[in-house]
Scaffold this motif. Structure first.
Motif, PDB file in Angstrom:
ATOM      1  N   GLN A 187       0.815  -1.225   0.000  1.00 53.85           N
ATOM      2  CA  GLN A 187       0.000   0.000   0.000  1.00 53.85           C
ATOM      3  C   GLN A 187       0.848   1.276   0.000  1.00 53.85           C
ATOM      4  O   GLN A 187       0.558   2.227  -0.720  1.00 53.85           O
ATOM      5  CB  GLN A 187      -0.889  -0.031   1.253  1.00 53.85           C
ATOM      6  N   SER A 188       1.911   1.293   0.794  1.00 52.08           N
ATOM      7  CA  SER A 188       2.693   2.526   0.912  1.00 52.08           C
ATOM      8  C   SER A 188       3.485   2.842  -0.351  1.00 52.08           C
ATOM      9  O   SER A 188       4.087   3.911  -0.458  1.00 52.08           O
ATOM     10  CB  SER A 188       3.645   2.430   2.111  1.00 52.08           C
ATOM     11  N   GLU A 189       3.491   1.941  -1.316  1.00 53.55           N
ATOM     12  CA  GLU A 189       4.140   2.266  -2.586  1.00 53.55           C
ATOM     13  C   GLU A 189       3.155   2.945  -3.544  1.00 53.55           C
ATOM     14  O   GLU A 189       3.472   3.184  -4.705  1.00 53.55           O
ATOM     15  CB  GLU A 189       4.727   1.002  -3.221  1.00 53.55           C
ATOM     16  N   LEU A 190       1.966   3.203  -3.040  1.00 49.21           N
ATOM     17  CA  LEU A 190       0.931   3.847  -3.856  1.00 49.21           C
ATOM     18  C   LEU A 190       0.496   5.154  -3.179  1.00 49.21           C
ATOM     19  O   LEU A 190      -0.583   5.221  -2.585  1.00 49.21           O
ATOM     20  CB  LEU A 190      -0.282   2.898  -3.924  1.00 49.21           C
ATOM     21  N   PRO A 191       1.312   6.189  -3.254  1.00 49.20           N
ATOM     22  CA  PRO A 191       0.953   7.429  -2.545  1.00 49.20           C
ATOM     23  C   PRO A 191      -0.353   8.038  -3.057  1.00 49.20           C
ATOM     24  O   PRO A 191      -0.977   8.838  -2.362  1.00 49.20           O
ATOM     25  CB  PRO A 191       2.146   8.346  -2.810  1.00 49.20           C
ATOM     26  N   GLU A 192      -0.786   7.627  -4.247  1.00 50.02           N
ATOM     27  CA  GLU A 192      -2.079   8.107  -4.766  1.00 50.02           C
ATOM     28  C   GLU A 192      -3.209   7.751  -3.797  1.00 50.02           C
ATOM     29  O   GLU A 192      -4.203   8.467  -3.699  1.00 50.02           O
ATOM     30  CB  GLU A 192      -2.385   7.491  -6.141  1.00 50.02           C
ATOM     31  N   THR A 193      -3.051   6.623  -3.108  1.00 53.19           N
ATOM     32  CA  THR A 193      -4.067   6.219  -2.123  1.00 53.19           C
ATOM     33  C   THR A 193      -4.184   7.283  -1.031  1.00 53.19           C
ATOM     34  O   THR A 193      -5.283   7.631  -0.600  1.00 53.19           O
ATOM     35  CB  THR A 193      -3.664   4.876  -1.462  1.00 53.19           C
ATOM     36  N   ALA A 194      -3.030   7.794  -0.603  1.00 54.73           N
ATOM     37  CA  ALA A 194      -3.032   8.800   0.469  1.00 54.73           C
ATOM     38  C   ALA A 194      -3.710  10.082  -0.013  1.00 54.73           C
ATOM     39  O   ALA A 194      -4.417  10.759   0.749  1.00 54.73           O
ATOM     40  CB  ALA A 194      -1.609   9.073   0.930  1.00 54.73           C
ATOM     41  N   GLU A 195      -3.513  10.399  -1.275  1.00 52.96           N
ATOM     42  CA  GLU A 195      -4.140  11.609  -1.802  1.00 52.96           C
ATOM     43  C   GLU A 195      -5.665  11.440  -1.857  1.00 52.96           C
ATOM     44  O   GLU A 195      -6.425  12.329  -1.440  1.00 52.96           O
ATOM     45  CB  GLU A 195      -3.582  11.932  -3.196  1.00 52.96           C
ATOM     46  N   LEU A 196      -6.102  10.297  -2.328  1.00 53.89           N
ATOM     47  CA  LEU A 196      -7.546  10.051  -2.397  1.00 53.89           C
ATOM     48  C   LEU A 196      -8.161  10.025  -0.987  1.00 53.89           C
ATOM     49  O   LEU A 196      -9.266  10.531  -0.767  1.00 53.89           O
ATOM     50  CB  LEU A 196      -7.811   8.730  -3.144  1.00 53.89           C
ATOM     51  N   TYR A 197      -7.425   9.462  -0.052  1.00 56.18           N
ATOM     52  CA  TYR A 197      -7.852   9.420   1.368  1.00 56.18           C
ATOM     53  C   TYR A 197      -8.098  10.843   1.870  1.00 56.18           C
ATOM     54  O   TYR A 197      -9.102  11.146   2.502  1.00 56.18           O
ATOM     55  CB  TYR A 197      -6.740   8.712   2.136  1.00 56.18           C
ATOM     56  N   MET A 198      -7.194  11.744   1.510  1.00 56.50           N
ATOM     57  CA  MET A 198      -7.343  13.132   1.933  1.00 56.50           C
ATOM     58  C   MET A 198      -8.603  13.752   1.302  1.00 56.50           C
ATOM     59  O   MET A 198      -9.398  14.388   1.978  1.00 56.50           O
ATOM     60  CB  MET A 198      -6.080  13.892   1.537  1.00 56.50           C
ATOM     61  N   PHE A 199      -8.814  13.503   0.029  1.00 57.02           N
ATOM     62  CA  PHE A 199     -10.015  14.042  -0.621  1.00 57.02           C
ATOM     63  C   PHE A 199     -11.282  13.504   0.050  1.00 57.02           C
ATOM     64  O   PHE A 199     -12.225  14.242   0.312  1.00 57.02           O
ATOM     65  CB  PHE A 199     -10.058  13.675  -2.119  1.00 57.02           C
ATOM     66  N   LEU A 200     -11.285  12.199   0.301  1.00 58.45           N
ATOM     67  CA  LEU A 200     -12.488  11.593   0.891  1.00 58.45           C
ATOM     68  C   LEU A 200     -12.729  12.121   2.303  1.00 58.45           C
ATOM     69  O   LEU A 200     -13.869  12.307   2.725  1.00 58.45           O
ATOM     70  CB  LEU A 200     -12.381  10.053   0.914  1.00 58.45           C
ATOM     71  N   ASN A 201     -11.642  12.394   3.024  1.00 61.72           N
ATOM     72  CA  ASN A 201     -11.799  12.904   4.390  1.00 61.72           C
ATOM     73  C   ASN A 201     -12.495  14.265   4.443  1.00 61.72           C
ATOM     74  O   ASN A 201     -13.111  14.612   5.446  1.00 61.72           O
ATOM     75  CB  ASN A 201     -10.430  13.002   5.081  1.00 61.72           C
ATOM     76  N   MET A 202     -12.408  15.021   3.338  1.00 59.01           N
ATOM     77  CA  MET A 202     -13.064  16.333   3.316  1.00 59.01           C
ATOM     78  C   MET A 202     -14.584  16.195   3.363  1.00 59.01           C
ATOM     79  O   MET A 202     -15.291  17.137   3.685  1.00 59.01           O
ATOM     80  CB  MET A 202     -12.674  17.111   2.043  1.00 59.01           C
ATOM     81  N   ASN A 203     -15.062  15.015   3.005  1.00 62.41           N
ATOM     82  CA  ASN A 203     -16.516  14.784   3.019  1.00 62.41           C
ATOM     83  C   ASN A 203     -16.898  13.632   3.928  1.00 62.41           C
ATOM     84  O   ASN A 203     -17.900  12.967   3.704  1.00 62.41           O
ATOM     85  CB  ASN A 203     -17.005  14.466   1.597  1.00 62.41           C
ATOM     86  N   ALA A 204     -16.057  13.353   4.924  1.00 60.24           N
ATOM     87  CA  ALA A 204     -16.388  12.284   5.879  1.00 60.24           C
ATOM     88  C   ALA A 204     -16.697  12.987   7.196  1.00 60.24           C
ATOM     89  O   ALA A 204     -15.966  13.890   7.608  1.00 60.24           O
ATOM     90  CB  ALA A 204     -15.198  11.350   6.045  1.00 60.24           C
ATOM     91  N   TYR A 205     -17.784  12.612   7.835  1.00 63.79           N
ATOM     92  CA  TYR A 205     -18.243  13.369   8.993  1.00 63.79           C
ATOM     93  C   TYR A 205     -17.942  12.668  10.312  1.00 63.79           C
ATOM     94  O   TYR A 205     -17.983  11.435  10.396  1.00 63.79           O
ATOM     95  CB  TYR A 205     -19.728  13.703   8.835  1.00 63.79           C
ATOM     96  N   LEU A 206     -17.618  13.481  11.296  1.00 62.72           N
ATOM     97  CA  LEU A 206     -17.228  12.959  12.603  1.00 62.72           C
ATOM     98  C   LEU A 206     -18.262  11.970  13.146  1.00 62.72           C
ATOM     99  O   LEU A 206     -17.906  10.879  13.590  1.00 62.72           O
ATOM    100  CB  LEU A 206     -17.039  14.138  13.574  1.00 62.72           C
ATOM    101  N   GLY A 207     -19.528  12.344  13.066  1.00 63.91           N
ATOM    102  CA  GLY A 207     -20.591  11.493  13.627  1.00 63.91           C
ATOM    103  C   GLY A 207     -20.573  10.096  13.036  1.00 63.91           C
ATOM    104  O   GLY A 207     -20.597   9.101  13.764  1.00 63.91           O
ATOM    105  N   GLU A 208     -20.491  10.018  11.717  1.00 67.26           N
ATOM    106  CA  GLU A 208     -20.558   8.695  11.076  1.00 67.26           C
ATOM    107  C   GLU A 208     -19.289   7.884  11.356  1.00 67.26           C
ATOM    108  O   GLU A 208     -19.343   6.661  11.489  1.00 67.26           O
ATOM    109  CB  GLU A 208     -20.822   8.814   9.568  1.00 67.26           C
ATOM    110  N   LEU A 209     -18.154   8.566  11.470  1.00 66.47           N
ATOM    111  CA  LEU A 209     -16.905   7.839  11.751  1.00 66.47           C
ATOM    112  C   LEU A 209     -16.892   7.318  13.183  1.00 66.47           C
ATOM    113  O   LEU A 209     -16.441   6.209  13.448  1.00 66.47           O
ATOM    114  CB  LEU A 209     -15.697   8.745  11.501  1.00 66.47           C
ATOM    115  N   GLU A 210     -17.430   8.113  14.085  1.00 64.78           N
ATOM    116  CA  GLU A 210     -17.464   7.697  15.502  1.00 64.78           C
ATOM    117  C   GLU A 210     -18.405   6.529  15.753  1.00 64.78           C
ATOM    118  O   GLU A 210     -18.264   5.814  16.727  1.00 64.78           O
ATOM    119  CB  GLU A 210     -17.895   8.877  16.393  1.00 64.78           C
ATOM    120  N   ARG A 211     -19.356   6.363  14.852  1.00 70.00           N
ATOM    121  CA  ARG A 211     -20.335   5.268  15.046  1.00 70.00           C
ATOM    122  C   ARG A 211     -19.829   3.906  14.562  1.00 70.00           C
ATOM    123  O   ARG A 211     -20.469   2.890  14.804  1.00 70.00           O
ATOM    124  CB  ARG A 211     -21.651   5.597  14.304  1.00 70.00           C
TER     125      ARG A 211
END
Ligand code: TYM
Length: 331
Positions: free
Chosen positions: A80-104
């Motif tokens: 996985q760590s040889e695919l930094p694109e994953t980290a970039e997509l993770y960052m994009f997705l985090n902009m639309n991931a909400y605390l409430g749903e993650l905590e549940r």
């Protein structure tokens, strides 16, 4: 041809739960589909492994995958760590991931309970990283065990949220996959529900266990004092031993012990001895292959280099299209 993605954290040796829950399906799928299988080393950072252990664990799990039958000529196997694109997509997705749903998320709540002093943001956003792993290749199916079902639900949420937000039909909504059957949960030896490495010593059967060790563990598997009435329902720990037997023993063997249970003449010692014998016969060829593969550094290097290159090609394409959709433009 479907695109399939799955991965495992490099946190120790491969056990029967990993194999029968996920890896076995993956091995079946690699013949016909476009498969990506990776070692989730970014994910393992949530528990802060030291650098030497991290690399050793990646190497261990890679050798064990290959020994089980993952074929680098058929599937794309990468780290996985040889695919930094994953980290970039993770960052994009985090902009639309909400605390409430993650905590549940159940796995998050469990971790908080187990380790109240290490509730880091990586743990909270574990489902967004996992979603990124999957949708970076725009996968449709994810062979995993039952414990990952909720994470897959979150992946669908994040994929469809992205599509809705940008009014595109870009990411498929991937499903957890077990050949059209229910997802499985392989039980452990301690009488509780699940085989796992964090469930305590003696609960999991590892491919690298030497026959004597395996036998001892199985002989210690939790059982009760035996049925007292014919055809009585099996308590959980007895059901578990039967479930393990179904993985490796013949139908005749299972029927034999089932009948003995039903007429109250079963001797659990005999049953466990048989289970140990069948389990050892099943795992021995794999254990021997692990020993060969783990010493072949050149082969491991070739596999990872080749796999990472192929995976990056797919990831680069996705990330450049995602950037375009989001509105990043070069000057
Ligand atoms: P991990 O590393 O805990 O487990 C790897 C795989 O083994 C399955 N598994 C089981 N299945 C049935 N019964 C059991 N007792 C059992 N124990 C383990 C798990 O369901 C899993 O399929 N979050 C994932 C790793 C991951 C991933 C991904 C998976 C990261 N990104 C993207 C798929 C796609 C995990 O922790 O699995």
């Amino acid at each position: 041809m479907e695109t399939i993605v799955s991965g495992m954290r490099p946190t120790g040796n491969l056990h029967l739960g990993n194999y029968f829950g996920a890896l076995r399906n993956f091995i079946k799928l690699q013949d016909k589909h476009n498969c990506y299988f990776f070692i989730a080393d970014y994910h393992s950072l949530t528990t802060h492994p030291n650098p030497a252990d991290l690399h050793k664990n990646v190497r261990t799990i890679l050798s064990q995958y290959l020994a089980c039958g993952l074929d680098p000529e058929k599937a794309t196997i990468y780290v996985q760590s040889e695919l930094p694109e994953t980290a970039e997509l993770y960052m994009f997705l985090n902009m639309n991931a909400y605390l409430g749903e993650l905590e549940r998320v159940t796995s998050f709540k469990d971790k908080v309970r187990q380790n109240p002093n290490n509730v880091n943001a990586g743990l909270l956003t574990y489902p967004t990283l996992m979603a990124a792993d999957i949708i970076i290749h725009r996968a449709t199916h994810v062979p995993v065990g039952k414990d990952q079902e909720q994470h897959l639900e979150m992946t669908r949420t994040f994929a469809s949220r992205f599509n809705n937000m940008y009014k595109v039909d870009y990411f498929p909504e991937p499903v957890a996959y077990n050949f059209g059957e229910e997802l499985v949960k392989i039980p452990g030896l301690d009488g509780s529900g699940k085989m796992g490495k964090s469930e305590g010593e003696g609960n999991a059967i590892f491919f690298v266990d030497e026959p004597e060790v395996m036998k001892k563990k199985i002989m210690r598997a939790k059982t009760d004092s035996g049925p007292t009435e014919p055809n009585q329902a099996k308590p959980q720990e007895i059901e578990n031993v039967f479930s393990l037997m179904k993985l490796v023993s013949t139908e005749d063997t299972i029927k034999f012990f089932d009948e003995k249970y039903n007429d109250c003449s079963i001797r659990y010692g005999d049953m466990k001895k048989q289970l140990a014998e069948d389990m050892i016969a099943f795992t021995t060829p794999i254990r021997e292959r692990i020993k060969e593969v783990e010493n072949d550094s050149e082969y491991l290097r070739r596999v990872v280099r080749h796999g990472s290159e192929k995976a990056r090609e797919s990831a680069r394409k996705t990330i450049s299209e995602v950037r375009e959709i989001i509105g990043f433009k070069s000057f």
